[in-house]
Scaffold this motif. Sequence first.
Motif, short mmCIF file in Angstrom:
data_model
loop_
_atom_site.label_atom_id
_atom_site.label_comp_id
_atom_site.label_asym_id
_atom_site.label_seq_id
_atom_site.Cartn_x
_atom_site.Cartn_y
_atom_site.Cartn_z
N ASN A 185 0.73 -1.26 -0.09
CA ASN A 185 -0.03 -0.17 -0.03
C ASN A 185 0.99 1.24 -0.05
O ASN A 185 1.93 1.30 0.95
CB ASN A 185 -1.02 -0.10 1.20
CG ASN A 185 -1.99 -1.09 1.34
OD1 ASN A 185 -2.44 -1.52 0.07
ND2 ASN A 185 -2.31 -1.74 2.34
N ARG A 186 0.58 2.22 -0.94
CA ARG A 186 1.58 3.45 -1.11
C ARG A 186 1.59 4.22 -0.04
O ARG A 186 2.69 4.95 -0.10
CB ARG A 186 1.18 3.94 -2.49
CG ARG A 186 1.28 3.13 -3.64
CD ARG A 186 1.06 4.02 -4.63
NE ARG A 186 1.83 4.93 -5.13
CZ ARG A 186 1.45 6.32 -5.96
NH1 ARG A 186 0.21 6.12 -6.21
NH2 ARG A 186 1.99 7.43 -5.66
N VAL A 187 0.77 4.13 0.93
CA VAL A 187 1.14 5.13 2.28
C VAL A 187 1.46 4.05 3.28
O VAL A 187 0.69 3.06 3.70
CB VAL A 187 -0.09 5.91 2.75
CG1 VAL A 187 0.31 6.63 3.78
CG2 VAL A 187 -0.45 6.92 1.55
N GLY A 188 2.73 3.97 3.67
CA GLY A 188 3.51 3.25 4.57
C GLY A 188 3.57 4.03 5.90
O GLY A 188 2.99 5.11 6.28
N TYR A 189 4.56 3.44 6.75
CA TYR A 189 4.91 4.15 7.96
C TYR A 189 6.45 4.27 8.28
O TYR A 189 7.32 3.11 8.09
CB TYR A 189 4.14 3.54 9.22
CG TYR A 189 4.66 3.99 10.50
CD1 TYR A 189 4.24 5.26 10.87
CD2 TYR A 189 5.56 3.49 11.30
CE1 TYR A 189 4.38 5.99 12.18
CE2 TYR A 189 5.90 4.02 12.67
CZ TYR A 189 5.45 5.40 12.83
OH TYR A 189 5.90 6.12 14.14
N GLY A 190 6.85 5.53 8.52
CA GLY A 190 8.57 5.66 8.79
C GLY A 190 8.61 5.69 10.27
O GLY A 190 7.86 6.61 11.03
N VAL A 250 -0.33 -0.98 11.50
CA VAL A 250 -0.70 -2.26 10.71
C VAL A 250 -2.32 -2.61 10.70
O VAL A 250 -2.74 -3.17 9.78
CB VAL A 250 0.12 -3.55 11.47
CG1 VAL A 250 -0.30 -4.93 11.00
CG2 VAL A 250 1.70 -3.31 11.28
N ALA A 251 -3.02 -2.21 11.89
CA ALA A 251 -4.37 -2.44 11.84
C ALA A 251 -5.17 -1.79 11.07
O ALA A 251 -6.27 -2.13 10.35
CB ALA A 251 -4.83 -2.15 13.45
N ASN A 288 1.46 -1.83 5.26
CA ASN A 288 2.02 -3.17 5.02
C ASN A 288 3.56 -2.77 4.56
O ASN A 288 4.29 -3.71 4.06
CB ASN A 288 1.42 -4.07 4.18
CG ASN A 288 1.14 -3.74 3.02
OD1 ASN A 288 1.36 -2.47 2.56
ND2 ASN A 288 0.75 -4.54 1.85
N PHE A 289 3.90 -1.47 4.95
CA PHE A 289 5.35 -1.25 4.61
C PHE A 289 5.90 -0.37 5.77
O PHE A 289 5.41 0.84 5.97
CB PHE A 289 5.35 -0.63 3.24
CG PHE A 289 6.69 -0.07 2.75
CD1 PHE A 289 7.85 -0.99 2.55
CD2 PHE A 289 7.17 1.22 2.91
CE1 PHE A 289 9.08 -0.52 1.83
CE2 PHE A 289 8.52 1.68 2.69
CZ PHE A 289 9.48 0.68 2.07
N LEU A 303 3.43 -8.19 5.45
CA LEU A 303 4.10 -6.97 5.94
C LEU A 303 5.44 -6.84 5.45
O LEU A 303 6.20 -7.87 5.71
CB LEU A 303 4.03 -6.90 7.52
CG LEU A 303 4.48 -5.74 8.27
CD1 LEU A 303 4.04 -4.52 7.71
CD2 LEU A 303 4.57 -6.00 9.67
N LEU A 304 5.92 -5.91 4.86
CA LEU A 304 7.41 -5.73 4.52
C LEU A 304 8.02 -4.77 5.39
O LEU A 304 7.55 -3.47 5.58
CB LEU A 304 7.22 -5.13 3.07
CG LEU A 304 8.81 -5.18 2.31
CD1 LEU A 304 8.77 -5.12 0.78
CD2 LEU A 304 9.50 -3.94 2.77
N ILE A 305 9.05 -5.14 6.27
CA ILE A 305 9.79 -4.27 6.84
C ILE A 305 11.08 -3.95 6.27
O ILE A 305 11.86 -4.87 5.93
CB ILE A 305 9.95 -5.03 8.24
CG1 ILE A 305 8.61 -4.83 8.92
CG2 ILE A 305 10.92 -4.06 9.26
CD1 ILE A 305 8.63 -5.68 10.51
N ALA A 306 11.33 -2.71 5.91
CA ALA A 306 12.61 -2.38 5.27
C ALA A 306 13.33 -1.64 6.40
O ALA A 306 13.03 -0.83 7.20
CB ALA A 306 12.13 -1.31 4.10
N THR A 307 14.60 -2.15 6.38
CA THR A 307 15.79 -1.45 7.31
C THR A 307 16.92 -0.99 6.33
O THR A 307 17.03 -1.07 4.98
CB THR A 307 15.99 -2.34 8.14
OG1 THR A 307 16.73 -1.70 9.36
CG2 THR A 307 16.91 -3.49 7.88
N LYS A 308 17.91 -0.36 7.14
CA LYS A 308 19.06 0.23 6.50
C LYS A 308 20.25 -0.10 7.28
O LYS A 308 20.22 -0.34 8.58
CB LYS A 308 18.84 1.66 6.36
CG LYS A 308 17.55 2.17 5.68
CD LYS A 308 17.51 3.60 5.28
CE LYS A 308 15.88 4.09 5.58
NZ LYS A 308 15.41 3.96 6.77
N GLY A 309 21.56 0.10 6.55
CA GLY A 309 22.53 0.09 7.26
C GLY A 309 23.74 1.05 6.70
O GLY A 309 23.55 1.48 5.59
#
Length: 279
Positions: free
Chosen positions: A16-21, A48-49, A53-54, A81-87
């Motif tokens: 879904n194009r509106v996710g959460y940072g 999530v509720a 899903n990003f 649910l896709l969880i994106a992370t960074k390093g």
Amino acid sequence: MTNMNLTFKIGDIEINRVGYGAMQLTGQGVFGEVEDRENAKKVLQAAVANGVNFIDTAEAYGPKFNELLIAEALHPYASGLLIATKGGFDRTGPNKWIPNGSPEKIKADIEGSLERLQISQIDLWQLHRIDPSTDVEKTLAPVIEAVKAGKIKQVGLSEVSIDQIKHVQNLLPIASVQNMYNLVDRKWEDVLDYTAEQGLAFIPWFPLASGPAKLEDKIKAIAAAHQATTAQIALAWLLKRSENILLIPGTKSVTHLEENLKAVEINLSEEEFETLSNQ
């Protein structure tokens, strides 16, 4: 606009194009533990509720505290649910960000994220910054290794030029680019257009230019016409700007979270879009 696609695929996951940072769910200066941990967990659970899903996080947020918080709030993760992370950042104190692209650091960040998020594969791992003091080939060697080992599914970049993206694309496939971009600051316009051509996700960080007040003058009349907030109009403009844009507005408030998610319901006319674009 009514037919605007509100999802975008990263790999085989429809987002879904509106996710959460999640960056704001940390201490002052994105350093240390979030002040109200129970509230932070509620915000993540509410996201999530409400169909998010990003979720975008990073080893550097806290550092480490943010990923641990996400796992505590959401693990076991909802399907899809896709969880994106960074390093790739060293954090020596509040608001201090030092790029570190050494292979040792990158490898440790990847392994640490897997452990903290309690997962066996990172859906989307992003290089937080290209370290000017390290060859990007060296920086990405452990990333390529982790992809081959099945520890990373997709790879993204952050705050990069078209030339840098092309250089990395010669080394491995890229799924996303996360650059600063909003209605007020559009210096990465060319990168956004390039990612759209390439079918890559473009994830603007700072989508609200650090607060709707900065956008107020541009947006007031259009917001009034839609009975919407300044933030909702700013997000609706981004959604209309390009169909590969994934939004990750952050907030510590469930009310603001729900407001941000309603941006998808706003249909800006071509005229309104142009008015906002040209101011």
